[in-house]
Scaffold this active site. Sequence first.
Site, PDB file in Angstrom:
ATOM      1  N   HIS A   1       3.550   9.492   4.813  1.00 28.70           N
ATOM      2  CA  HIS A   1       2.642   9.325   3.673  1.00 28.70           C
ATOM      3  C   HIS A   1       2.189  10.707   3.197  1.00 28.70           C
ATOM      4  O   HIS A   1       1.119  11.179   3.572  1.00 28.70           O
ATOM      5  CB  HIS A   1       1.430   8.481   4.064  1.00 28.70           C
TER       6      HIS A   1
ATOM      7  N   HIS B   1       9.602   7.246   7.581  1.00 27.40           N
ATOM      8  CA  HIS B   1       8.338   6.645   7.134  1.00 27.40           C
ATOM      9  C   HIS B   1       7.206   7.650   7.302  1.00 27.40           C
ATOM     10  O   HIS B   1       6.791   7.962   8.415  1.00 27.40           O
ATOM     11  CB  HIS B   1       8.062   5.381   7.955  1.00 27.40           C
TER      12      HIS B   1
ATOM     13  N   LYS C   1      -1.275  11.192   1.454  1.00 26.30           N
ATOM     14  CA  LYS C   1      -2.488  11.110   2.268  1.00 26.30           C
ATOM     15  C   LYS C   1      -2.628  12.269   3.249  1.00 26.30           C
ATOM     16  O   LYS C   1      -3.747  12.559   3.711  1.00 26.30           O
ATOM     17  CB  LYS C   1      -2.504   9.808   3.073  1.00 26.30           C
TER      18      LYS C   1
ATOM     19  N   HIS D   1       5.500  -2.407   4.599  1.00 25.85           N
ATOM     20  CA  HIS D   1       4.499  -2.308   5.648  1.00 25.85           C
ATOM     21  C   HIS D   1       4.167  -3.762   6.006  1.00 25.85           C
ATOM     22  O   HIS D   1       3.618  -4.490   5.175  1.00 25.85           O
ATOM     23  CB  HIS D   1       3.233  -1.633   5.134  1.00 25.85           C
TER      24      HIS D   1
ATOM     25  N   GLU E   1       0.786  -5.239  10.214  1.00 31.30           N
ATOM     26  CA  GLU E   1       0.205  -4.047  10.828  1.00 31.30           C
ATOM     27  C   GLU E   1      -1.075  -4.425  11.570  1.00 31.30           C
ATOM     28  O   GLU E   1      -2.176  -4.016  11.232  1.00 31.30           O
ATOM     29  CB  GLU E   1      -0.071  -2.981   9.768  1.00 31.30           C
TER      30      GLU E   1
ATOM     31  N   ASP F   1       4.769   8.497  10.201  1.00 33.16           N
ATOM     32  CA  ASP F   1       3.668   7.769   9.553  1.00 33.16           C
ATOM     33  C   ASP F   1       2.578   8.733   9.100  1.00 33.16           C
ATOM     34  O   ASP F   1       2.850   9.724   8.441  1.00 33.16           O
ATOM     35  CB  ASP F   1       3.145   6.679  10.478  1.00 33.16           C
ATOM     36  N   ASN F   2       1.342   8.468   9.469  1.00 29.40           N
ATOM     37  CA  ASN F   2       0.214   9.243   8.948  1.00 29.40           C
ATOM     38  C   ASN F   2      -0.021  10.518   9.751  1.00 29.40           C
ATOM     39  O   ASN F   2       0.087  10.514  10.977  1.00 29.40           O
ATOM     40  CB  ASN F   2      -1.053   8.394   8.970  1.00 29.40           C
TER      41      ASN F   2
END
Length: 392
Positions: free
Chosen positions: A61, A59, A64, A207, A210, A305-306
């Site tokens: 991104h 997972h 971004k 998602h 959250e 993730d991010n």
Amino acid sequence: MSDVLVPRAVLRDPARFGGVAVGEMLRGVPIIEKDRIAGLAPPRGGDARIVIPRLVEAHCHLDKCHSAHRLGVIGGDLTTAIDRQRADKENWTREDLTTRATRGLAEARAAGCTVVRSHVDWGDGPEAPLAWQVLPECVPEGVSLQRAALTGVRSWADPAFARPVARLIARDNAVLGAFVFDQPGYRDGLRAMFDHATRLGLPLDFHVDEGLGDLNGLEAIADAALAVGFEGPILCGHAVSLMDRDGEDLARITDKLLAARIAVCALPTTNLYLQGRTGGTPDRRGITRLRELRAAGVPILVGSDNVSDAFCPTGAHDPMAALNLAVLGAHLDPPLEQWLPAITTDAATALGLDPPHVDITSLEHLVVHDTAHCADIVAGRAAVRPATEELT
């Protein structure tokens, strides 16, 4: 050849692998047959190194990542992050996306990833976003990319959106996904998603929940899967609000997750950064119930993730670094070998792939860590080299 140590948790059949038990690992001299470790001969003694599979990024991104430097002063909760990142999309040209995604994928490759699943913001219309086209052009040799369409769950209840998007995702051998956060009518969207995924044979990735508090999209997803007898892989990321469930409530949800064969992916960097915010230092952990899920038999994963965006100013495209943070944030106690499947074998299975168990996969999908202690691996203290260089 010197001894190696192989964690039982990343073996398909440890009882037949040979070697000598050393805690949660087996020790011995590797027997190489047909480009794989067929087993372990009796150990010789001396130094030993740990062999594990290459990592799976379940997972992230890539559309971004590495945008934080142009966002000004960031911080705040999930809604704030969504708004700040949305405003940045005016900068998402082909050149910009290529530069940032190429960097992110190179970082994942350097961290030892062989598979990366990246979510891609879809937008409100049925047309594929520019990032959907750009990301496959950025993939380095040795890495496989899965794209998951990150849509609003309510959009799937609209046939004018759902039909063309589902067909496009199927054409590209990609993943059908959505953001589920107790939106009005979200159950209608879920039912439509499962219908399209069943018809086209698509995996699902959500998602979900959250945030801390009274959210229960996770159970709604399990109910939808069980209602149609869905047989494909389902991955649910975040599930933060499960922290507010316990006792019979938690047991009911985990039973449904087991029955629906749903895996849950914790994203500690972003969730610890955004969740439980107060006017000062947070006093709640924004992470799902990893220990309880695993104890109940639900597959658990950990993802990056991010990375350096509105949702997390730091982070890294490195599942091992995310696992290190999960150890601290969720109290994942030693022996740390038991948690490695969350970023290797169980992660691959949750992505619809064959699990890269050490005793059945090729040497090119294995790595050797220059340590005899798993804590050194999770902490990033041990040098790592390809098994093809070290064991042949």
